[in-house]
Design a protein around this motif. Structure first.
Motif, PDB file in Angstrom:
ATOM      1  N   ARG A 162       1.765  -1.909   1.092  1.00  0.00           N
ATOM      2  CA  ARG A 162       3.056  -1.725   1.747  1.00  0.00           C
ATOM      3  C   ARG A 162       2.857  -1.854   3.246  1.00  0.00           C
ATOM      4  NH1 ARG A 162       2.087   2.826  -0.885  1.00  0.00           N
ATOM      5  NH2 ARG A 162       2.666   2.805  -3.078  1.00  0.00           N
ATOM      6  N   GLN A 163       3.720  -2.559   3.846  1.00  0.00           N
ATOM      7  CA  GLN A 163       3.579  -2.693   5.286  1.00  0.00           C
ATOM      8  C   GLN A 163       4.951  -2.751   5.916  1.00  0.00           C
ATOM      9  OE1 GLN A 163       0.810  -5.659   7.211  1.00  0.00           O
ATOM     10  NE2 GLN A 163       2.785  -6.488   7.774  1.00  0.00           N
ATOM     11  N   GLU A 164       5.106  -1.954   6.923  1.00  0.00           N
ATOM     12  CA  GLU A 164       6.340  -2.037   7.685  1.00  0.00           C
ATOM     13  C   GLU A 164       5.968  -2.118   9.147  1.00  0.00           C
ATOM     14  OE1 GLU A 164       9.501   0.665   6.733  1.00  0.00           O
ATOM     15  OE2 GLU A 164      10.182   0.669   8.805  1.00  0.00           O
ATOM     16  N   ILE A 165       6.554  -3.084   9.807  1.00  0.00           N
ATOM     17  CA  ILE A 165       6.316  -3.212  11.253  1.00  0.00           C
ATOM     18  C   ILE A 165       7.648  -3.048  11.948  1.00  0.00           C
ATOM     19  CG2 ILE A 165       5.618  -4.787  13.097  1.00  0.00           C
ATOM     20  CD1 ILE A 165       3.684  -6.053  11.118  1.00  0.00           C
ATOM     21  N   ASN A 166       7.644  -2.233  12.961  1.00  0.00           N
ATOM     22  CA  ASN A 166       8.821  -2.071  13.797  1.00  0.00           C
ATOM     23  C   ASN A 166       8.462  -2.431  15.227  1.00  0.00           C
ATOM     24  OD1 ASN A 166      11.343  -0.618  12.545  1.00  0.00           O
ATOM     25  ND2 ASN A 166       9.488   0.123  11.498  1.00  0.00           N
ATOM     26  N   ALA A 167       9.208  -3.337  15.797  1.00  0.00           N
ATOM     27  CA  ALA A 167       9.030  -3.645  17.213  1.00  0.00           C
ATOM     28  C   ALA A 167      10.344  -3.321  17.883  1.00  0.00           C
ATOM     29  CB  ALA A 167       8.686  -5.118  17.386  1.00  0.00           C
ATOM     30  N   ASP A 168      10.278  -2.556  18.926  1.00  0.00           N
ATOM     31  CA  ASP A 168      11.533  -2.232  19.579  1.00  0.00           C
ATOM     32  C   ASP A 168      11.389  -2.057  21.091  1.00  0.00           C
ATOM     33  OD1 ASP A 168      10.083   0.010  18.896  1.00  0.00           O
ATOM     34  OD2 ASP A 168      11.803   1.248  18.389  1.00  0.00           O
ATOM     35  N   PHE A 169      12.480  -2.124  21.734  1.00  0.00           N
ATOM     36  CA  PHE A 169      12.509  -1.848  23.171  1.00  0.00           C
ATOM     37  C   PHE A 169      13.683  -0.939  23.439  1.00  0.00           C
ATOM     38  CE2 PHE A 169      16.234  -3.925  24.868  1.00  0.00           C
ATOM     39  CZ  PHE A 169      16.572  -4.834  23.870  1.00  0.00           C
ATOM     40  N   LEU A 170      13.581  -0.232  24.520  1.00  0.00           N
ATOM     41  CA  LEU A 170      14.668   0.674  24.875  1.00  0.00           C
ATOM     42  C   LEU A 170      14.741   0.742  26.394  1.00  0.00           C
ATOM     43  CD1 LEU A 170      16.663   2.550  23.336  1.00  0.00           C
ATOM     44  CD2 LEU A 170      15.109   4.419  23.903  1.00  0.00           C
ATOM     45  N   ALA A 207       0.995   0.882   7.410  1.00  0.00           N
ATOM     46  CA  ALA A 207       0.422  -0.053   6.452  1.00  0.00           C
ATOM     47  C   ALA A 207      -0.462   0.718   5.500  1.00  0.00           C
ATOM     48  CB  ALA A 207      -0.380  -1.129   7.163  1.00  0.00           C
ATOM     49  N   SER A 208      -0.256   0.494   4.232  1.00  0.00           N
ATOM     50  CA  SER A 208      -1.094   1.222   3.286  1.00  0.00           C
ATOM     51  C   SER A 208      -1.487   0.332   2.122  1.00  0.00           C
ATOM     52  CB  SER A 208      -0.367   2.463   2.760  1.00  0.00           C
ATOM     53  OG  SER A 208       0.726   2.093   1.983  1.00  0.00           O
ATOM     54  N   ASN A 209      -2.603   0.688   1.586  1.00  0.00           N
ATOM     55  CA  ASN A 209      -3.073   0.029   0.382  1.00  0.00           C
ATOM     56  C   ASN A 209      -3.448   1.114  -0.596  1.00  0.00           C
ATOM     57  OD1 ASN A 209      -4.838  -1.272  -1.549  1.00  0.00           O
ATOM     58  ND2 ASN A 209      -4.622  -3.033  -0.191  1.00  0.00           N
ATOM     59  N   GLN A 210      -2.822   1.071  -1.728  1.00  0.00           N
ATOM     60  CA  GLN A 210      -3.039   2.148  -2.679  1.00  0.00           C
ATOM     61  C   GLN A 210      -3.466   1.550  -4.010  1.00  0.00           C
ATOM     62  OE1 GLN A 210       0.467   4.385  -3.593  1.00  0.00           O
ATOM     63  NE2 GLN A 210      -0.686   6.192  -4.171  1.00  0.00           N
ATOM     64  N   GLN A 211      -4.434   2.175  -4.598  1.00  0.00           N
ATOM     65  CA  GLN A 211      -4.881   1.726  -5.910  1.00  0.00           C
ATOM     66  C   GLN A 211      -4.667   2.838  -6.926  1.00  0.00           C
ATOM     67  OE1 GLN A 211      -9.111   1.276  -7.383  1.00  0.00           O
ATOM     68  NE2 GLN A 211      -8.632  -0.838  -6.880  1.00  0.00           N
ATOM     69  N   VAL A 212      -3.978   2.495  -7.968  1.00  0.00           N
ATOM     70  CA  VAL A 212      -3.688   3.470  -9.013  1.00  0.00           C
ATOM     71  C   VAL A 212      -4.299   2.943 -10.306  1.00  0.00           C
ATOM     72  CG1 VAL A 212      -1.808   4.361 -10.404  1.00  0.00           C
ATOM     73  CG2 VAL A 212      -1.598   4.332  -7.935  1.00  0.00           C
ATOM     74  N   GLU A 213      -5.092   3.774 -10.931  1.00  0.00           N
ATOM     75  CA  GLU A 213      -5.752   3.331 -12.162  1.00  0.00           C
ATOM     76  C   GLU A 213      -5.340   4.206 -13.332  1.00  0.00           C
ATOM     77  OE1 GLU A 213     -10.158   1.880 -11.382  1.00  0.00           O
ATOM     78  OE2 GLU A 213      -9.642   3.604 -10.151  1.00  0.00           O
ATOM     79  N   LEU A 214      -5.496   3.649 -14.495  1.00  0.00           N
ATOM     80  CA  LEU A 214      -5.215   4.394 -15.712  1.00  0.00           C
ATOM     81  C   LEU A 214      -6.377   4.076 -16.639  1.00  0.00           C
ATOM     82  CD1 LEU A 214      -1.750   4.552 -17.307  1.00  0.00           C
ATOM     83  CD2 LEU A 214      -3.607   3.773 -18.734  1.00  0.00           C
ATOM     84  N   LYS A 215      -7.147   5.091 -16.961  1.00  0.00           N
ATOM     85  CA  LYS A 215      -8.318   4.893 -17.816  1.00  0.00           C
ATOM     86  C   LYS A 215      -8.118   5.664 -19.104  1.00  0.00           C
ATOM     87  CE  LYS A 215     -11.465   4.396 -13.894  1.00  0.00           C
ATOM     88  NZ  LYS A 215     -12.621   4.973 -13.175  1.00  0.00           N
ATOM     89  N   ARG A 216      -8.136   4.949 -20.219  1.00  0.00           N
ATOM     90  CA  ARG A 216      -7.960   5.618 -21.501  1.00  0.00           C
ATOM     91  C   ARG A 216      -9.208   5.378 -22.341  1.00  0.00           C
ATOM     92  NH1 ARG A 216      -5.303   7.806 -18.790  1.00  0.00           N
ATOM     93  NH2 ARG A 216      -3.047   7.870 -18.599  1.00  0.00           N
ATOM     94  N   ALA A 217      -9.728   6.480 -22.809  1.00  0.00           N
ATOM     95  CA  ALA A 217     -11.007   6.422 -23.510  1.00  0.00           C
ATOM     96  C   ALA A 217     -10.840   5.866 -24.920  1.00  0.00           C
ATOM     97  CB  ALA A 217     -11.625   7.809 -23.565  1.00  0.00           C
ATOM     98  N   LYS A 277       9.620  -5.425   6.525  1.00  0.00           N
ATOM     99  CA  LYS A 277       8.995  -4.597   5.498  1.00  0.00           C
ATOM    100  C   LYS A 277       8.491  -5.498   4.383  1.00  0.00           C
ATOM    101  CE  LYS A 277      10.219  -0.409   3.011  1.00  0.00           C
ATOM    102  NZ  LYS A 277      11.307   0.533   2.776  1.00  0.00           N
ATOM    103  N   GLN A 278       7.248  -5.351   4.054  1.00  0.00           N
ATOM    104  CA  GLN A 278       6.688  -6.168   2.990  1.00  0.00           C
ATOM    105  C   GLN A 278       6.040  -5.285   1.942  1.00  0.00           C
ATOM    106  OE1 GLN A 278       4.535  -9.609   4.121  1.00  0.00           O
ATOM    107  NE2 GLN A 278       5.633  -9.831   6.049  1.00  0.00           N
ATOM    108  N   TYR A 279       6.135  -5.741   0.746  1.00  0.00           N
ATOM    109  CA  TYR A 279       5.628  -4.950  -0.375  1.00  0.00           C
ATOM    110  C   TYR A 279       4.957  -5.899  -1.355  1.00  0.00           C
ATOM    111  CZ  TYR A 279       5.926  -2.159  -4.667  1.00  0.00           C
ATOM    112  OH  TYR A 279       5.645  -1.490  -5.822  1.00  0.00           O
ATOM    113  N   ARG A 280       3.793  -5.502  -1.805  1.00  0.00           N
ATOM    114  CA  ARG A 280       3.090  -6.291  -2.830  1.00  0.00           C
ATOM    115  C   ARG A 280       2.612  -5.333  -3.911  1.00  0.00           C
ATOM    116  NH1 ARG A 280       4.534  -9.441   0.143  1.00  0.00           N
ATOM    117  NH2 ARG A 280       3.556 -10.884   1.560  1.00  0.00           N
ATOM    118  N   GLU A 281       2.817  -5.733  -5.124  1.00  0.00           N
ATOM    119  CA  GLU A 281       2.301  -4.931  -6.230  1.00  0.00           C
ATOM    120  C   GLU A 281       1.566  -5.888  -7.152  1.00  0.00           C
ATOM    121  OE1 GLU A 281       5.344  -2.869  -8.425  1.00  0.00           O
ATOM    122  OE2 GLU A 281       4.005  -2.561 -10.119  1.00  0.00           O
TER     123      GLU A 281
END
Lengths: 1197, 488
Positions: A672-680, A644-654, A704-708
């Protein structure tokens, strides 16, 4: 081999008191020697005669001479035996005792000869040790312990011998052993496929050992799909693994880059040398027509995200924010395994179709508490920069003067270098009417004969009275661009604590990576906390929990054809500009940027310091698994993992920027988040002595989930305050989300017969949410077979050590991205209150089903001479069918592209891994590892009658990259030259090259890849260097295309040639035709006669080489990829400061380009924008790649 | 053992649960971000805006407004010198607004909305005429059929321009018949705010344009068509004044939908604009003492004089040159002139000169056309202008040339129409025959067509090849033979 015994001293752990230390050592020796003596049947010393005739030599020299002419070797402590004493010695065919009597006559040194070994010692000591010998035999202690592998699993059958004796034992089924030894003994642990370890007992009663796998072992266990560990010998497909040490040794922060040249069939392309720049990895060629083609990354069984992230405000402002697999901390990696292609990755299903990079993280050692501290520092500099001309400055037609940088002066709004000659000394005739520089005089800038031409320039001082700029000398600044790059510095500091025992193991690590880029004001800081814990709750139930928290933040630099990419300005930047001056004059007092041209470019330093591209990310990767061992052969594992990650990307123009006069702020959050559940459910049973069965049955749910979510404002109220509230307009917002789920059931069955025949069968069924409801379930099987024929035929292992033949057949199904089944309407900005929509450009599929890749591979693994030489050859062939792809169709059909199941792409190739150890002694070894691979791609069919699928256009649109039926993925199409039968290009009557029809000009993919790694070990010293080669593949250089047009580049390889200096009739190439100057295209007229139409370059340059072929180059390279030298301090030194290990090293990465077919102005490895598919095969003002040189140190306690 | 059995059951339950829960997949895969159906009125709005931005605007890559000598560039002159290849062109009009128009037509037809259907047909015909005038033969009858459920076509054949024109006439006539002139279809029509009478006038005026365009190759069709329109003004109302001309007025205060002609004064257009007036334009206006000079051009920053730049000329500086007039052609509410009243009158003047019955003499129509152009800018002094030697209907200049010259100057900045008319009529002669300075194709003459997109060579090669074969005489993609109606 002869000098073995001397070094034995070093193997004993020192004890503080020298005397006790000595006694102990001697005693142990006596013990060892005693045993050998008893065992020995022939006495060498009795039958060997020595002859000597030496005067005025040292005792040491005498001993050396004896050693060299016989097999005797001497054991002594140089502190107690004076070997510098001068002696004369004469002996003829005498026994060794006699010679030694003569040598040590009159000293207190006594000798003791036991077969080939000769112990020299002071009489007292030797006597006492003789007495002690008997006593010691009764004073043995009992040592017990457990031997485990790196994952903490017990290793049964490990050989343990007391060093120098034949006394020994093997570990039982639980990896446990018991052995009686003398307290000072050294235990040697050996097991085929693992590195042999020697451990001093030192009065310990428990000695637990973790065995490390050796790199070229046979019985070694490798991690395969789903984390199932298998013996390599049983596998019916090729896998290649790379140790964590190998990755860590050159302090590379992006794990993908660390794989370059390390594995056959793996093509790594790092995009450039910017901090945080993305990298691309392709395994066994491109299977899919729809881009991507990246392998799946799996960390401890948990698939992780490797998406490419960028910030962009449209085509002219672009920043590569890296590929997310680069978040993985190399210091935490124990091992990486590359599963190549469908055969190895069948159990991963669709996502493994392009191969899988399995990463196993480090765990605590079960042998006890330890601390490790490491630090590395790396310095980076550009590997290659374009060769700029320094003969002509800014302007056009040989003229220039500055007024406002907006075309107010003469050509001061032109960012091209076709102006006056630089460093030009004015001649008298130049300033006469009609003279070369009369225009300057006419414009009011008088010149002095004999001095350098003076013109008003952007940095000329302003006359306080007239307000006009005072002309200053028009001089060159050859290193203006070169000096812009700073030395990048990267520091990686890591600390880890680990502990372990019978109860389990834990490891906690902290790593800080602090990187400062070569471009000013770029940096990336990454902090990683990792935890790993394994414990047995009961005898049957165990847990394994691992996780990393990663935090990174930094400021990145622009790439691609963007004004925010300073490297682009180097191609458009006028050559007389003093960049150093610009560094000191970034802006005026009221914050307005100072530039050399106010019409087109911001000051490069202003861009770097005022236009920021910050990025920060928080990411958690973790898993928890529980394992229940029902019986010794049946177990059930349940696991849940997430990335699971949260990323912030900025663009600053003077404010006041040329492209954003009122500033701009843009912020995008990616979740972004991905969860895997499994058994073996795993079973592993030896049915009888010949037959082994193992099987797994498992299931997985992947969600898998994605948000922008992004917003921007393009006009700020208050300059340089970046918030969405500080806006003159309503922020524009974008929100996108997607979700996808795949559910799977899978199983495999392996049958092993007599440890020499193995058959594996796998099957997997996926249900994907992205496919139509009636076609969302698909099944695919695989089968592999291997036969170790050396076992069957019982060949002599000292000659033919190991031989295996393997064959595999596999299918892998694949789904698609979410939301591709319906026609969508894209919304435009409402007109007043009227909504505005347009039909999407991609036609939805009429029907859609899963893709299917079928792969065959056959391999041969041969080892000779006790594994001193080995070769592993794999030949594979895969076909990918029913590809779900967005096929470009004529827009006249109503859509620009169509989503179809179509086509077939075949890849076939050969991978050869060769390793040899030409020299191996106890102290010294030389290992050579060669990887070679070739992949051939063929597009067999596309949809229906479609002859060619457009993939993308390279930078500058001169080249269209396509997948044509009958051709290869990545063929580069464009207009080229027309050639005469004499091989020259044909020019028209106007002297300009003719255009051919659109035709194939090249291909983006290499023909073959090769690498050779040499490593040398001498005692604790380790040296290695890696050379890798990429041969074939083409690259379109817009750098050269524009560098020709702008006149900044000195030489454009290929047909274009030199752009400055003199032409073949002695005039200036850039000069006027009437002066005998001009540029002559090296070609012929249609009748074959040489071209003789000279062109005034200033006028002709724009249209002269608008051929795709003109700036297409062979991207072949041979690089010195890595050099590393490391040294592990001897343990007797290290232990004096209470440590158990100190390792220091120096290294270099991307050291040198050893060969390119043409002298091109860039590193052929760089790609235009980032590591995305569409950036391949072209370069444009790409940031240079970095040459990294560094050192590192690691302390282990 | 009991425990083990329990666990085994648990396992089976998990497996069952997994197999069972794919039922929510369809919902999960429904796009939450974009609509999968929209009202056709919103497609019409989008298509209208896209059409306006495509055919009646200054397009830098397709430098038609410069090739006809209205403007030129001062620095990057390669397009002015005809550096245009199929690399820089595309057929995205089709997958863009033409597809939207087709979809909207289907929905409007289902809804029985004849007036909207007519608007959509007119826009479609307007777009296709422009495209075929640029390229020649283009896909038409088989275009836009990739998703046709009965006959999907992804390789549309190219139709001859003649057959396209035949159908354009039929489509416009059909559209005219569908219109109820008293109806108003509302604000989703952002061109005429739903006023169907305006659409009817534009439709029939467009028909006049279509007929006149083919008057050299199909004079009888053109004559019959124009005479029919002029004989039945109640059935075929046309544009009759500047007030009911086809002008699109924008939203000056909307940063997105203010006039696309707007030149941001912050960019110092007089010193920075790379687009300046052409030397021929300035000379033409000066030679005739044309009061439109200060409307069409701004005085040069440095000299305060009107100075033009020869097309293709390199080495000038913007401050020494005239940029285009800001009040009419660079303000936030500069209208997009889709079809002018002046153009209608010039068509009639030419028809009358041909001897066709349009209910007025050629001279009356000619002079009314010039007045219409003056009225467009609120200029007076028409009469004295009509007496200028180079304007005077009886001043000695061939009357056909006068019409051509004046039509050209009246169509200022309508690059598509002016380029078509220059190619058809050969007037102004200078514009028709003079190569730009430094042309990349010396001796090849002036540009006759837009090169076909290279993407068609990859995505529709056979049909493109057939189209080229059917139009012999094309040289270097854009010279040599003109399009079908260009026989001048």
């Amino acid at each position: 081999m002869k000098k073995k015994s001397k070094t034995l001293w070093a193997l004993y752990k020192p004890i503080p008191s020298l005397k006790i230390f000595m006694i102990m050592r001697i005693m142990v020796f006596l013990l060892i020697l005693g045993v050998i003596h008893v065992m020995g049947k022939d006495s060498y010393s009795q039958n060997t005669k020595v002859s000597l005739n030496m005067n005025d030599v040292t005792v040491g020299q005498v001993l050396n001479t004896i050693e060299s002419q016989s097999e005797f070797y001497f054991i002594y402590n140089p502190k107690l035996v004076d070997v510098n004493r001068k002696v004369n010695i004469h002996a003829r065919n005498e026994k060794i005792e006699k010679v030694l009597d003569q040598l040590f006559n009159g000293t207190n040194i006594e000798h003791m000869v036991l077969d080939r070994q000769v112990v020299l010692s002071p009489k007292v000591l030797l006597a006492s040790s003789r007495k002690a010998e008997k006593r010691l035999q009764q004073q043995q202690i009992t040592v017990t312990g457990t031997v485990t592998d790196e994952k903490g699993d017990p290793l049964p059958g490990v050989n343990i011998i007391v060093k120098g004796t034949v006394q020994g034992t093997i570990t039982d089924a639980d990896g446990k052993y018991t052995l009686s030894v003398a307290p000072g003994a050294t235990l040697v642990f050996s097991y085929v496929g693992y590195k042999t370890q020697e451990i001093p007992v030192d009065n310990q009663t428990t000695v637990n050992v973790t065995m490390a796998e050796s790199t070229v072992g046979i019985n070694e266990v490798v991690v395969t799909a789903l984390g199932i560990t298998r013996e390599r010998k049983a596998l019916g497909y090729a896998v290649q693994d790379i140790s964590g040490d190998d990755i860590e040794k050159t302090a590379e922060t992006n794990v993908i880059n660390a794989l370059a040249g390390k594995s056959a069939g793996v093509f790594v392309n790092s995009s450039n040398g910017n901090v945080g720049a993305s990298s691309r990895i392709i395994i066994r060629g491109n299977n899919s027509l729809r881009g991507g083609n990246q392998p799946l990354f799996v960390v401890d069984g948990v698939p992780i995200d490797n998406s490419l992230v960028s910030s962009s405000r449209g085509g002219y402002d672009y920043t590569d924010m890296g590929n997310r697999a680069a978040d993985i901390n190399p210091a935490d990696i124990a091992e990486m395994t590359i599963l190549k292609g469908a055969n190895a990755a069948a159990l991963y299903g669709a996502r493994g179709a392009n191969g899988v990079v399995l990463i196993t993280t480090k765990t605590g050692s079960r042998s006890g508490f330890s601390v490790e501290l490491g630090n590395s520092t790396t310095f980076s500099n550009p590997l290659r920069l374009p060769d700029f001309q320094n003969q002509y400055g800014q302007g056009g037609g040989g003229q220039y003067w500055y007024y406002d940088g907006l075309n107010g002066g003469k050509y001061d709004g032109v960012d091209e270098s076709f102006g006056p000659e630089l460093d030009y000394v004015v001649k008298a005739e130049d300033i006469q009417p009609g003279g070369k520089l009369y225009w300057a005089v006419e414009a009011g800038f008088p010149q002095t004969v004999g001095e350098i031409l003076k013109l008003p320039q952007f940095n000329s001082p302003i006359d306080p009275v007239t307000g006009e700029r005072i002309p200053t000398p028009w001089i060159s600044h050859p290193d203006n661009v070169k000096n812009f790059y700073e030395t990048g510095i990267k520091r990686i500091t890591s600390a880890s604590l680990s502990n372990g025992g019978d109860w389990g193991a834990v490891r906690l690590s902290l790593t800080n990576s602090d990187e400062k880029g070569m471009l000013p004001n770029t940096n990336l800081i990454k902090n990683t906390v990792s935890f790993s814990g394994q414990t047995n709750l009961t005898e049957k139930l165990s847990f394994d929990i691992r996780g990393s928290y990663i935090n990174l933040h930094g400021n990145m630099s622009g790439s691609g054809y963007t004004f925010n990419n300073v490297n682009m300005q180097t191609i458009w930047g006028a050559r007389q500009v003093d960049w150093a001056w610009l560094k000191d004059h970034i802006e005026t007092e009221d914050g307005r940027p100072i530039s050399w041209i106010n019409r087109w470019h911001n000051n490069p330093y202003w861009i770097q310091y005022k236009n920021l591209n910050p990025m920060k990310e928080n990411r958690v990767i973790g898993k928890a698994s529980v394992n229940y061992q029902f019986t010794d052969w049946l177990s059930l594992m349940g696991r849940i993992g997430t990335d699971a990650s949260n990323q912030q990307v900025e663009l600053k123009r003077a404010y006041y920027g040329i492209n954003d006069k009122e500033g701009r702020y843009q912020v995008t959050n990616y979740t972004r988040q991905e969860i895997n559940a499994d058994f073996l459910l795993s079973a592993n049973k030896k049915i009888n002595s010949d037959l082994t069965l193992r099987g797994n049955f498992g299931g997985n749910i992947m969600n898998k989930q994605y948000r922008e979510q992004g917003s921007y404002v393009s006009k700020l109220v208050v300059p340089n305050n970046y918030s969405l509230a500080n806006a003159k307009e309503t922020p524009t917002t974008k929100y996108y989300k997607s979700e996808k789920e795949i559910q799977s059931l899978y199983g495999d069955l392996s049958v092993g017969f007599k440890d020499q025949l193995f058959l594996d069968l796998t099957g997997r069924n996926d249900w994907s949410s992205t496919l139509p409801v009636d076609a969302n379930s698909y099944f695919y099987p695989s089968a592999t077979f291997s036969w170790i024929f050396t076992e069957t035929f019982g060949l002599d292992p000292s000659i033919f050590s190991f031989g295996k033949i393997r064959y595999g057949w596999a299918q892998v199904g694949n789904d698609t991205d979410p939301y591709r089944l319906d026609l969508i309407y894209s919304a435009g900005n409402p007109y007043g209150t009227n909504p505005r929509y347009s039909i999407g450009n991609t036609m939805p599929p009429l029907k859609l089903k899963n893709e299917l890749i079928t792969s065959n591979e056959i391999g041969l693994d041969l080892r000779f001479f006790n594994n001193r030489f080995g070769i592993d050859v794999t030949v594979y062939k895969s076909k990918a069918e029913n590809q779900i792809l967005s096929a470009a169709i004529s827009p006249t059909s109503g859509y620009n592209s169509q989503l179809i199941n179509a086509g077939r792409i075949d890849n076939q190739g050969v991978e050869i891994m060769l390793h040899t150890t030409p020299v191996q002694t106890n102290d010294f070894s030389w290992d050579v590892m060669v990887n070679w691979s070739k992949n051939k791609n063929k597009v067999v069919a596309l949809s229906g009658d479609i002859e060619s699928l457009e993939l993308y256009k390279t930078e500058g649109n001169r080249i269209t990259v396509v997948a044509p039926v009958g051709g290869s993925y990545g063929d580069m199409m464009g207009t080229g030259f027309v050639y005469h039968e004499n091989g020259k290009i044909i020019v028209g009557k106007d002297g300009k090259p003719l255009y051919s029809e659109v035709r194939k000009l090249g291909n983006i993919m290499p023909d073959w890849l090769g690498s050779i790694n040499n490593s040398f070990s001498y005692k604790g010293l380790h040296f290695s260097f890696l050379i890798d080669a990429k041969v074939g593949g083409d690259l379109y250089s817009r750098t050269d295309q524009d560098g020709f047009v702008t006149g900044t580049l000195k030489e454009i390889p290929g047909i274009v040639g030199t752009t400055v200096g003199l032409n073949d009739r002695g005039g200036e190439i850039r000069g006027k035709l009437e002066d005998g100057g001009g540029y002559l295209v090296d070609g012929v007229f249609e009748d074959g006669t040489p071209n003789n139409v000279y062109l005034y370059l200033n006028d002709a340059r724009w249209g002269l080489f608008r051929h795709g072929e003109a700036n297409l180059y062979d991207a072949t390279y041979v690089k010195l990829r890595e050099v590393s030298l490391s040294y592990s301090l001897p343990s007797n030194v290290v232990s004096k400061i209470n440590l158990s290990g100190i390792n220091i090293g120096v290294f270099a990465r991307n050291v040198a380009i050893l060969y390119t077919p043409e002298i091109i102005s860039f590193d052929p490895e760089v790609s235009n924008r980032n590591a995305s598919q569409t950036s391949q095969g072209s370069t444009y003002g790409s940031p240079p790649s970095a040459r990294n040189i560094g050192f590192r140190v690691r302390f282990t306690y | 053992m009991k425990k083990n059995i329990l666990k085994l059951f648990l396992t089976i339950t998990i497996v069952m649960a997994m197999v069972a829960c794919t039922s929510d997949f369809e919902e999960m895969n429904t796009n939450p971000n974009q609509l999968t159906s929209v009202p056709y009125t919103s497609l019409m709005t989008g298509a209208e805006l896209s059409v306006l931005g495509t055919y009646a605007f200054l397009n830098n890559e397709l430098a038609k407004f410069r090739w006809v000598r209205y403007n030129s560039r001062d620095v990057y002159v390669h397009q002015d010198r005809y550096q245009i290849t199929g690399e820089a062109t595309n057929f995205n009009y089709y997958s863009g607004h033409l597809k939207d128009l087709k979809q909207a037509m289907e929905q409007a037809s289902e809804a029985g909305d004849d007036n909207s259907l007519a608007v959509l047909k007119i826009l479609t015909a307007y777009a296709y005429q422009n495209i075929t005038d640029w390229f020649g033969d283009i896909p038409y009858s088989e275009a836009l059929m990739a998703d046709d459920p009965n006959n999907p076509i992804i390789f549309p054949k190219y139709d001859s321009q003649e057959s396209i024109y035949t159908d354009l006439i039929a489509q416009l006539k059909a559209a005219n018949a569908l219109i109820d002139p008293d109806a108003n279809i509302g604000e989703a029509d952002v061109i005429f705010n739903g006023d169907m009478m305006m659409w009817k006038r534009f439709c029939n005026s467009l028909l006049l344009r279509v007929y006149m365009r083919i008057s050299n190759v199909s004079p009888s069709v053109a004559r019959a068509g124009i005479e029919e329109i002029m004989a039945n003004p109640s059935t075929y109302p046309i544009i009759t004044s500047v007030d009911n001309a086809a002008f699109k007025h924008w939203l000056p205060d909307d940063p997105i939908y203010r006039s696309p002609w707007w030149i941001n004064p912050a960019n110092n257009p007089k010193s920075l604009s790379e687009v300046v007036c052409s030397a021929f334009l300035i000379k033409f206006l000066k030679d005739r003492n044309d009061p439109r000079l200060p409307v069409y051009a701004e005085p040069a920053l440095n000299s305060g004089e009107y100075v033009g730049n020869p097309l293709g000329h390199l080495g000038s500086n913007t401050p020494d040159l005239s940029i285009r007039g800001i009040a009419e052609f660079g303000s936030k509410d500069s209208p997009t002139r889709i079809m002018r009243y002046a153009e209608v009158m010039f068509i009639l003047a030419e028809a009358a000169l041909n001897g066709w019955n349009v209910g007025m003499t050629a001279q009356d129509a000619y002079e009314a056309a010039i007045k219409a152009s003056f009225d467009e800018y609120g200029l007076t002094g028409v009469q004295s202008y009509l007496n200028e030697p180079l304007v005077d209907w009886n001043g000695g200049t061939p009357q056909r040339e006068l019409i051509g010259d004046q039509k050209w100057i009246a169509l200022y900045l309508d690059g598509s129409q002016a380029w078509a008319e220059v190619r058809r009529t050969g007037y102004p002669v200078y514009v028709d025959v003079t190569e730009p300075e430094g042309t990349f194709y010396p001796g090849m003459g002036t540009i006759k067509r837009i090169p076909y997109p290279y993407s068609e060579e990859i995505n529709n090669p056979e049909n493109l090849a057939a189209a080229k074969a059917n139009q012999p005489g094309i040289i270097s993609e854009k010279f040599g033979a003109g399009v079908w109606w260009d026989v001048n």
